[in-house]
Structures are given as C-alpha cells and as structure tokens.
Design a protein around this motif. Structure first.
Motif, PDB file in Angstrom:
ATOM      1  N   THR A 147      48.810  23.256  24.687  1.00 26.94           N
ATOM      2  CA  THR A 147      47.964  22.045  24.632  1.00 26.94           C
ATOM      3  C   THR A 147      47.894  21.481  22.813  1.00 26.94           C
ATOM      4  OG1 THR A 147      45.525  22.762  23.829  1.00 26.94           O
ATOM      5  CG2 THR A 147      45.718  23.025  26.184  1.00 26.94           C
ATOM      6  N   PRO A 148      47.509  19.722  23.038  1.00 26.27           N
ATOM      7  CA  PRO A 148      46.854  19.031  21.794  1.00 26.27           C
ATOM      8  C   PRO A 148      45.921  19.663  21.394  1.00 26.27           C
ATOM      9  CG  PRO A 148      47.103  17.402  24.132  1.00 26.27           C
ATOM     10  CD  PRO A 148      47.909  19.056  24.369  1.00 26.27           C
ATOM     11  N   GLU A 149      45.235  20.224  21.745  1.00 30.53           N
ATOM     12  CA  GLU A 149      44.104  20.713  20.789  1.00 30.53           C
ATOM     13  C   GLU A 149      44.832  22.198  19.852  1.00 30.53           C
ATOM     14  OE1 GLU A 149      44.194  19.827  24.083  1.00 30.53           O
ATOM     15  OE2 GLU A 149      42.211  18.618  24.552  1.00 30.53           O
ATOM     16  N   MET A 150      45.085  22.868  20.669  1.00 32.85           N
ATOM     17  CA  MET A 150      45.373  23.888  20.022  1.00 32.85           C
ATOM     18  C   MET A 150      46.687  23.812  18.689  1.00 32.85           C
ATOM     19  SD  MET A 150      46.224  26.184  23.587  1.00 32.85           S
ATOM     20  CE  MET A 150      46.068  26.631  25.177  1.00 32.85           C
ATOM     21  N   GLU A 151      47.416  22.924  19.011  1.00 26.54           N
ATOM     22  CA  GLU A 151      48.258  22.052  18.114  1.00 26.54           C
ATOM     23  C   GLU A 151      47.205  21.610  16.667  1.00 26.54           C
ATOM     24  OE1 GLU A 151      51.415  19.035  18.232  1.00 26.54           O
ATOM     25  OE2 GLU A 151      52.084  19.923  16.504  1.00 26.54           O
ATOM     26  N   PHE A 152      46.523  20.792  17.273  1.00 26.36           N
ATOM     27  CA  PHE A 152      45.288  20.511  16.245  1.00 26.36           C
ATOM     28  C   PHE A 152      44.586  21.138  15.424  1.00 26.36           C
ATOM     29  CE2 PHE A 152      41.916  18.245  15.139  1.00 26.36           C
ATOM     30  CZ  PHE A 152      42.320  17.293  14.969  1.00 26.36           C
ATOM     31  N   LEU A 194      38.200  27.555  22.109  1.00 29.30           N
ATOM     32  CA  LEU A 194      38.174  26.489  21.358  1.00 29.30           C
ATOM     33  C   LEU A 194      37.440  25.422  22.619  1.00 29.30           C
ATOM     34  CD1 LEU A 194      41.199  24.369  20.828  1.00 29.30           C
ATOM     35  CD2 LEU A 194      39.657  23.754  21.633  1.00 29.30           C
ATOM     36  N   PRO A 195      35.783  25.672  22.345  1.00 31.41           N
ATOM     37  CA  PRO A 195      34.939  24.600  22.834  1.00 31.41           C
ATOM     38  C   PRO A 195      35.736  23.042  22.922  1.00 31.41           C
ATOM     39  CG  PRO A 195      33.717  25.588  20.301  1.00 31.41           C
ATOM     40  CD  PRO A 195      35.917  25.672  20.756  1.00 31.41           C
ATOM     41  N   THR A 246      40.011  24.915  31.627  1.00 34.95           N
ATOM     42  CA  THR A 246      39.434  25.593  30.462  1.00 34.95           C
ATOM     43  C   THR A 246      41.219  25.669  29.138  1.00 34.95           C
ATOM     44  OG1 THR A 246      39.311  27.564  31.254  1.00 34.95           O
ATOM     45  CG2 THR A 246      37.611  26.696  31.461  1.00 34.95           C
ATOM     46  N   GLN A 247      40.606  25.087  28.267  1.00 34.55           N
ATOM     47  CA  GLN A 247      41.861  26.238  27.223  1.00 34.55           C
ATOM     48  C   GLN A 247      42.056  27.696  27.091  1.00 34.55           C
ATOM     49  OE1 GLN A 247      43.220  23.932  24.637  1.00 34.55           O
ATOM     50  NE2 GLN A 247      41.500  22.350  25.804  1.00 34.55           N
TER      51      GLN A 247
END
Lengths: 603, 603
Positions: free
Chosen positions: A137-142, A187-188, A126-127
């Motif tokens: 994570t890349p998701e977080m920077e995104f 961040l689902p 999980t995030q």
C-alpha cells in the motif's frame, strides 16, 4: 460563515537550522514523505543531517494551520483507490458522548463533518489484510522511506546487539509488507483518519514513543487541546493517546483527530464509563460497542482493550503491594466481580475484532494487571494476563486485525528482559508497547528518569514503542513543560535503544553532534540536539555573550585547560607527519619505565 | 578573637519526617554511626524506615555549624590510638597555592590550623595495610554498621542478579576487612581528614555516587564553597570531588575539608598546572610532588592520577571523533609529546605511592583516554590505558595503597558490560568508578538522563561508584538546582542498581513508598521520596488544598476512576471471605469463553 484564520495558540514553524523536505515515493508517485534536515555551519563541510520528523505540517514554514478545517486528507485518495470502503450516514452524536455537557460548557462541534467510511460487507480494510494479500500500500511505501531517513547515503555502523531483531540495511516496501503480514509490526491508520502520516511500530524498525494527553477537568478550549497534541509531536511523539475523561470527550477528540498527523490511540472504556455515570457495574456490551463505533467513525487509530483481565485472575492481585493500578484493569475487575462472570471485552472479543476490521483500528491489548510497584513485578497475575493476551492476538489476527501488546509498569532492571522474552513468546512476536518501566519506586517527581532507564533497556531488548512518563507521574497532571520533558526523555531512551540494537545509520546524529562539539561549533551542537532551546539556554546561563558561541573553549574548563584544544594540537601534529609515523615515533615509549619495586602479586 | 557564630548560608535541619539516629559500635564502643529514620503515619502501623545518610551532622537538629571551627574530629582518637603517626610542622602555604591571589581576592585562611600527621617512618597507615594485618579498625566497623542499615530487621528479598558480586545477608566488620584486604573495596580516609564519617566503595556494598563541585571564576565566599559540599551531601552525595581551578584553590579546599563529613577527592594535576601558570609543558615532578604533599597534609581523601596515559597511546587517539576529552589526560598527553617521554606520573608512580601510603590517600586512577563520544567507546586507546591501570594497581597494592579505577564516559548500552568485565579482569577487581556513562550524544541539556541509563546499568554490572552528571554537562557550570538534580538522578541510578543486584533490604524503601501510595498516605509518599520537596510541590500544583493530602484519590484519575480504590474494594472482599475461597469461587471462570471463530495459526 466566518472565515477561519490561523490560530495563534498553535505552535508552528521549523526548529532551528531545520528545513522540511519531502521524499517522493517510487512505487506510488503521489506520496511525499516528510523529513527534517538539520544544516551545519559551512566550515563543517557536511551535508544536512536528515532526522525523523513526527511533527506533521506544523513545522513546514509554508503551512498555516486552520484548526477549523483540519489537516489535508493526505490518504483520502489511497483509501478510495482501494475500492473496498463505503461512505455512510454515521452514528448521531448524543448528549452522553460529551458527558452531558451543555451551553457554555460544551466544546463546539468540529465544523467540517465528513461522512464516515467503513469496509464494504465482508471486506477487511486493514493493512494486515493488504499485507497478507501481497499488496504494498502507499502507507507501506511511506513508512519504508520514512524509516530509512536516506540511510543509503550514511555510512552505517552495525556493532549493536539486536537480541534476535532483524534490522535490514535498507528498509524496502516489501520488507514493511512482510513484517506487517507476519504480525511483527503494525501500521495504525484508521480509514477515517486520512490526515495521518503513516508510521510503523515493530521491533525491526526504529523504536517509537507515545505521549498521553487529556482534557483537564477545568474547561479548556479546542485550541488548547489541539496544541497539546501539536506540542507533543513537535518534540518527537510518534503517536498520541487521548486519555480524556469527563465532559466533552467526543467533541475534543474530533478536533484532535482532524488536526493530527500522528496516530491517535484511546481507551474506549473511559468514555463508556462516563456514559454510565462512572458506575463500573453498569457497563454493558451495548454501551461499549456503541462507543467503539463512535470512536472508529471518528478515526481513532488504536484502541486499548483490557480483554486479558479474566475473572479467575482477580484474586491473584489480592496479595499485591499495590493491587491493580491500571484504570481499565480495575474497572473490568470490579465489573467481573460484581457480575461474577467474564467481562464483555473477553466474551465479545470477536465482535470487537469485527469492528476494528471494518475501520482498521489497531488493537493495543491492555495490561490491566501490570505491576504498580517493584514488589509486584513479574508476578502470577501479570504473566497470566500476558498469556491471555497471546490467545487474543491469534483471534485478532484471524480477523485480519493489527495487534500490539501493552506492558509494564514498575520493574527492577534484572526483571526487564524476562518481560520482553515472555512477551515475544506468549504473543507470537506481536509488537510490545510498554509504560517505562520504572526501575524503582522511590523517586516521585523524577519518574521520567526512573522509567527512562527501564524504557531504554526494554527498547534495546525488543520493545517497539515506549509510552512516556512525565515528571508529574503519580503526583499530578503534566503541564506543557512536563510534556516536553517527558517526550525528550523518551526520545533519548528510544534512540539509546536504536544505537544498542545497531540500527543502521542511527549513530549518524551522535557523530554529527560530537564532531560539532570537538570543533567548537556551538550553534551546530545546539541545533543537532533533541532540544536545541534548552541546550542554548543552558550554555547562555554561563557564557551569555554571542562571541562565546564561536569561542574555542567552553565554560567548564576555560581557555587554559581545554582538553579538546589540546587534542586539536595533537591531531595537527599527526597530520603534519602522518599518523603512522607518529605512532612509530612514540612506540619506543613502551619500554621506558622500569618500576623501582616490582609489582608483587596481591589478592 | 571574635566569636564564631552559625553561618546562615549553610543549609541545616532534618528532611521532612526524618530523625537522625546513631547506632553504636560493638567492637569499638566509641563509634556512633549516623542514619536517617523516616517516620510514617500512625495508621500505617510501620516502624520508621532507616535510610543511608551521607549528610553529616548538618541534618542533626542538635548541631549548629560553625564553619570557622569545622566539624568535630570524629576519628582523631582512632588515628592516635593506632600509634603509627606523628605530627610535624607542615609545608608552608605559598602564594602559588592560591594562584597568587592577594588582598581582597584572597579567600581567608581557615583559622584553626592543625599540624598535619604523617606515618612514622616505614609504616603504612592505610586501611589496606591494617586490613592485611588482620586489624578491624573503627572505620571498618563504622562502615559495616552503616552498610547494614539495620537490615537484620528487614525481610530481605534476594532475587537480583549480581553478576558475580557477593552480597552478604549481613555486612560484618570482618567482611569489610576482607574486602579491603583483597583490594575489592576502598575506605578513603586520609589521616588528616578526621572529620570524615567513614564510607566504603566496592561492588559488594551499596553503589555510591560522587558529586563534583568547584570554585567559580567569579569570586565566591568561604560559606558558598562549603555550602556547595553540604548541599550535595544533603541530597545523597557519598563523596565530593573538588575540581576547582584558578585562584584560591588551597584556602577554599581547606574550608571544605574541615567542614566535610564525606571523603573529598581532587585532581592534583589541576592545581599543579595553576602553579606553572597553565603551561602544560612546564609541569615538573617537583611541582607535582609538592602539590601532592600540600593536598595530603590538608586531608584530601583520594587523588585522581592520570598515570595510565603513556606516550605510545597518544597516537591511538588521533583518529577519534572527539580526541582526548579528559582534562588531565590531555594535559599529560601534551606534556608527553612535548618532552617526547613518559609522564612523571608514570615514571614516578612508586614515589606517588609512598606519599599516599604515608597519609592514606586512596588512588582514583584516572581514565585520561576515556571516550568523549559514542563513536570512540571501547577503542584501542581506552582499553590500552585500562591495561596500564591494572599494572599500576598492582604497584600501588604492593605499597599498601588503596586503589579504585576511573571509567567512561560515553558508551552505548551494548558496550557497557564489556567495560565492566574488562575492568574487573585488567584491574584485578579493584573498584570501578565511572562517569555515567552517557548512552547517546544527542541530548545536551539532558545528559543527567542520557547518563543515568548507563550509570544504572554499569552499577548493576558491578561498578562501585557513579560520578554524577548534571543537566549542564557539556554546556555550562551547574547551579544549585542542577547539583540537586544531578545528585537525585544518580541516587536513582545507584538504587536501581542495588535493587537489580539483589542487595538485601534495598527494596524496603520501594515497598514502604508503594504501600503509602496504595493507602493514599500522601504525606508518607512525599517523605519517603528521594526528594520530598519536589514530590510535594508537584502534587500541590494540581491539588493544592491540604484536604487533598488525605483524599482517597489523586489528580490523575479523580474520584470516579480511581484504580487503587477499586483494588481496596477487591481486597476487602477477599478479607471477608478469605483469599483461597475467593480464588476458588472465580476459578470456574476459566472455561467460560469459547471464541466463535477458532484462532487460526498465523505467522
């Protein structure tokens, strides 16, 4: 195999005067964050205005959708690089997954089936787990880039009242990580939904909105179901909940997920109930668990779980005007009464967490006892459940699962803030996700409006995501226009909340549109609007000619009375002689008037 | 003379399941206060629900409108009995009164011309003067009965937050008198508008709404203009402002007034400007004074007067994003700059008061410098004008004139309360009357919604009347459907405000509708709605068959999932064994669940 061509039923193409841009990452160099930039007329002398863009590739003119293939798996590498997942032979689809639909009634399976991923044994993917481990994570920077909307280049106004929310000048990836780690944001992003463009839900970020869709009882094609999702995101839905019932739930959901750039939420209980032919008492943990796995493997990003409905709370609803109005809540209440015990959702909650942890499915803890009328708002049943949701939040967090909390419903204005305050307190600042709330019961047919009032207010007070309500609420199933009306109405509520919170840069779009209005740039005014088509159409109904789009007056006052034209004259005078000089010149005016009769003091 | 027959262009007849009732006075035995009573299905076992009725005789099935004759002069005797007015040969109509319209372009004069009344020398014929003198006029008793809506028979819920407003359990005629005497409420009722059904505007009463209408540039008939007013009041407009410009202003207004059961407001400056052919600089006190007399003799109930725009304030608007957006404000600003002096509105304010005093025309002190964008809200110019309006209020009160204060405009949520608080303080609790406010600028085409959010909130905080905004705001002229949408949207905002303030009995309609919803009384649900037609239409779009109107489920969930049906089962069980016993039975459930993993404390 037949070649897959573009499906004309899917709405594509940019909005007027809009360009799709992609902002690259700095920490992670393979991320490209989409934004929409709205251009204005050269006479404005203004750079294009970046706006948040939830529409995915469908509004990119370069993109041709092929729904049989689905969207590119944007996150596949990011997930793979973490090295904590494994591919496996997923659960076989069974007849009951599609409500026993057969033959012509069965929606075809999505052709390009991928083997599902799950966490390798013992790992949390999980995030929240990553955030706690200090990983960006890349998701977080995104999402950091996405939330900023280049706000560093916008003069930011900070005069809002954020009621304790912390809105940074610039959202950094580290800030995103901290908020997720603290449980204040989610961040689902299911590892089996790699097509998703990451977004974040939390009160220290932009207020988000959700749109519900669902298959109709009458048969509908895959294109139609995918289009519902594409249409809702085109107008601004940040997440979409698939609330389908009846036949073809499994196959339809697969088509939606493979083509969805936004997180997809579901209420797994609905499908589980279909599997037991609609008899609530026949539900079992095994059926429910099987449904969770099924949906997690498909890539559902968040589950509504009504685990807060407990046996002893059911009698609290007996004296209500409208009893239990949540479908999930009433199913569970019925089950609890029949079996005279706590629900399997509550008793097996830690096992549910284990599943969510292995796929990164976020929890949306359902408010099964939310009020369905003004009379029932903020009552014992509602707040008892909220306290239980707070307990469950801690259990989920202990398992590294992401959590948000669902909220009401029907609440008069003076009781809204109490909802927000209690939620923050009981649920330890986990994000709040409310349906409206509707501020009166007396306007069926207009409940997008009765609820936009409550939604804007609770968004201001700290609610992180607003579930839309369409004009058909309480009356029927929304059609395409209703969905658009619901989404635009909720974008209004969310934006009004962002302004009132003082979100940096939020006012940039209001200012750009108001400047266009003041300068009679009609085209810019339409293009900067949340719904350019409707704005243009309404203008054309009164002044259809093309020439009127450059007219320095409008249909309301006509050329003689135009107040804005007069303001331009005043401004021109000030520019000629200088504002200070002008103010001095007229300041003497202050003493001119001596009333004939002195003003007597009156009551 | 040709016989006047009913005009088919006028919408008449009751709303569904509604009966017109008339409640007699106790102090004055010749008053009959209209209300609408909505009946429910016999199975409900509920008495008819009385609701506020602004529609006048048009919804009385006994009434046949003859617009050439006008409505009955309900108040003629009341006015005559006071013995303080005299009839006189009024001002002759002049060509410029109708914008020099001639021949086919001229709307015919209203045939049954009455000689105007004015106060006998030295007398004030205002409701404020009477209230101060301790008189309870028939108008005051009328509004007391009207405001109560038989609330003495309704269980009243008092859990609102009224922000200092005083909402009595029962509105007595004496309470009405006190509120008017204190200047906290106005009862707009020109002695030359005897057709009017009295209503009151003040924060200790129900929140009211206004609808704007106006002649279109293209020629339109008398019937059409009267119908616009009838249509707006049918859906709930408490007052109507006639904002006509161009030709035929005088004659059209006469048709409207003679047929209007609600107070009519105007902006006399608009007509004065027509008389000087649209050249603001050519306006004079004589032209303006003449226009005031003309309109006062016709029976206009309140005047918007932009006397608060002063010369030294004009430079304060130069730095704004949208300058001056009020038409009246910009006309006056232009005049002031051109002549380099204070306006005749400000300089002659006491003479304006003398006119208003002689006919009982209420003031609506205009906010000529209201913000036209989020960026300009609560700025120096806006609040400077508000302070001047407070000074003018005292001057008007000293002349026994009734006063309300106009307010913005465009204001983000977090700045709304400051508007209300400052208005109460600066204007000594004179009633506030706002346009919206719009809470964001980015949704042209949806500004009824952006503004309903602000309107509901400021109504809750204490605003007495909300001026509607239609979907066409900023874009074009509202058509019939837009007017209805605007009115219904504002009825929602006003009612949401009444609920939040804790107005006694306000929740009765919500509760009745919610009970109907819970008991699947579909017809009752439609009939109790603000807009029964739309509610029924939306339902029929999904489930058209008549049988579905008695179905114990709805289109959203279908029969299997119906949460309300399940609640009925639960309720039935409770009734069988008693709620207490049921609660006891399930209370043990509280300790069943022991989580396998204890919940760790997390951020």
């Amino acid at each position: 195999m037949t070649p897959h061509t573009a499906t004309p039923a899917i709405t594509t193409g940019p909005l007027p005067a809009s360009a799709k841009i992609y902002v690259p990452g700095a920490v992670h160099n393979d991320i490209r964050v989409p934004m929409r930039e709205i251009s204005t007329h050269p006479t404005a002398g203004e750079p294009p205005l970046p706006v948040y863009d939830s529409s995915g590739p469908y509004t990119d003119p370069e993109f041709v959708p092929v729904i049989h293939e689905g969207l590119p798996a944007l996150r596949a590498d990011w997930i793979a690089r973490r090295g904590d997942t494994e591919s496996y032979a997923g659960r076989e689809t069974r007849p009951e997954d599609n409500g026993f639909a057969r033959g012509d009634h069965l929606v075809p399976e999505f052709p390009a089936k991928r083997a599902p991923l799950k966490a390798v044994k013992g790992k949390a993917v999980t995030q929240l787990a990553y955030a706690r481990a200090g990983m960006i994570t890349p998701e977080m920077e995104f999402v950091a880039i996405r939330e900023n909307l280049k706000r560093e280049s916008v003069a930011s106004q900070r005069d809002g009242d954020a009621f304790g929310a912390t809105l940074p000048d610039i959202v950094t990836p580290e800030f995103v990580r901290q908020e997720i780690a603290a449980g204040r944001a989610i961040l689902p992003a299911n590892i089996n939904h790699p097509e998703l463009e990451p977004m974040i839900i939390g009160r220290n970020f932009r207020v988000k909105i959700n749109a519900n869709i669902g298959t109709s009882a009458v048969t509908s094609s895959m294109e139609e179901e995918v289009e519902k999702m594409v249409w809702a995101t085109r107008w601004g839905a940040d997440t979409v909940m698939d609330l389908s019932t009846g036949r073809n739930i499994h196959n339809t959901r697969e088509w939606i997920l493979r083509n969805s750039p936004v997180p997809i939420g579901t209420v797994p209980l609905y499908q589980a109930l279909e599997k037991v032919k609609g008899i609530a008492e026949d539900l079992t943990w095994d059926v429910f668990r099987d449904t969770l796995i099924e949906q997690a493997e498909q890539g559902v990003d968040y589950f509504t779980i009504h685990a807060g409905v407990r046996l002893h709370m059911v009698p609290m609803t007996v004296g209500r005007v409208t009893g239990i109005v949540s479908r999930g809540g009433s199913i569970i209440a019925k089950w609890c009464l029949h079996h005279h015990k706590e629900s399997f959702l509550y008793e097996r909650f830690d096992e549910i967490c284990d599943i969510c942890r292995a796929y990164d499915v976020s929890f949306s803890l359902g408010d099964g006892l939310r009020p369905g009328s003004i009379a029932d708002a903020n009552d014992e049943a509602q707040f008892a459940e909220l306290e239980t949701l707070g307990e469950l939040t801690k259990i989920a967090w202990a398992k590294d699962c992401q959590v948000m909390i669902e909220g009401p419903g029907h609440v008069a204005m003076h009781k809204i803030k109490e909802n927000m305050d209690k939620q923050l307190e009981c649920c330890h600042e986990a994000p709040f996700y409310t349906l409206g709330p509707l501020t009166t019961d007396i306007a069926p047919g207009y409940d997008h409006i009765t609820s936009s009032i409550g939604a804007a207010m609770i968004g201001w007070y700290g609610c992180a995501m607003l579930c839309y309500v369409t004009p058909k609420e309480h009356l029927g199933l929304p059609d395409r226009e209703d969905v658009k009306t619901g989404v635009v109405t909720y974008k209004i509520a969310a934006h009004a909340a962002d302004l009132a919170k003082g979100l940096p840069g939020a006012q940039a779009r209001d200012d750009a549109l108001s400047r266009a209005r003041f300068e009679f740039r009609w085209e810019d005014q339409f293009n900067l609007a949340l719904d350019p088509e409707t704005a243009r159409d309404f203008h054309d109904q009164t002044l259809p000619k093309e020439a009127h789009k450059v007219a320095h007056f409008c249909s309301m006052c006509g050329p003689k009375f135009c107040s804005m034209r007069i303001s331009h004259d005043i401004r021109a005078e000030a520019q000629k002689e200088g504002t200070e000089a002008m103010a001095m010149k007229y300041r003497t005016g202050g003493d001119l008037y001596m009333p004939v009769n002195g003003a007597a003091e009156q009551g």
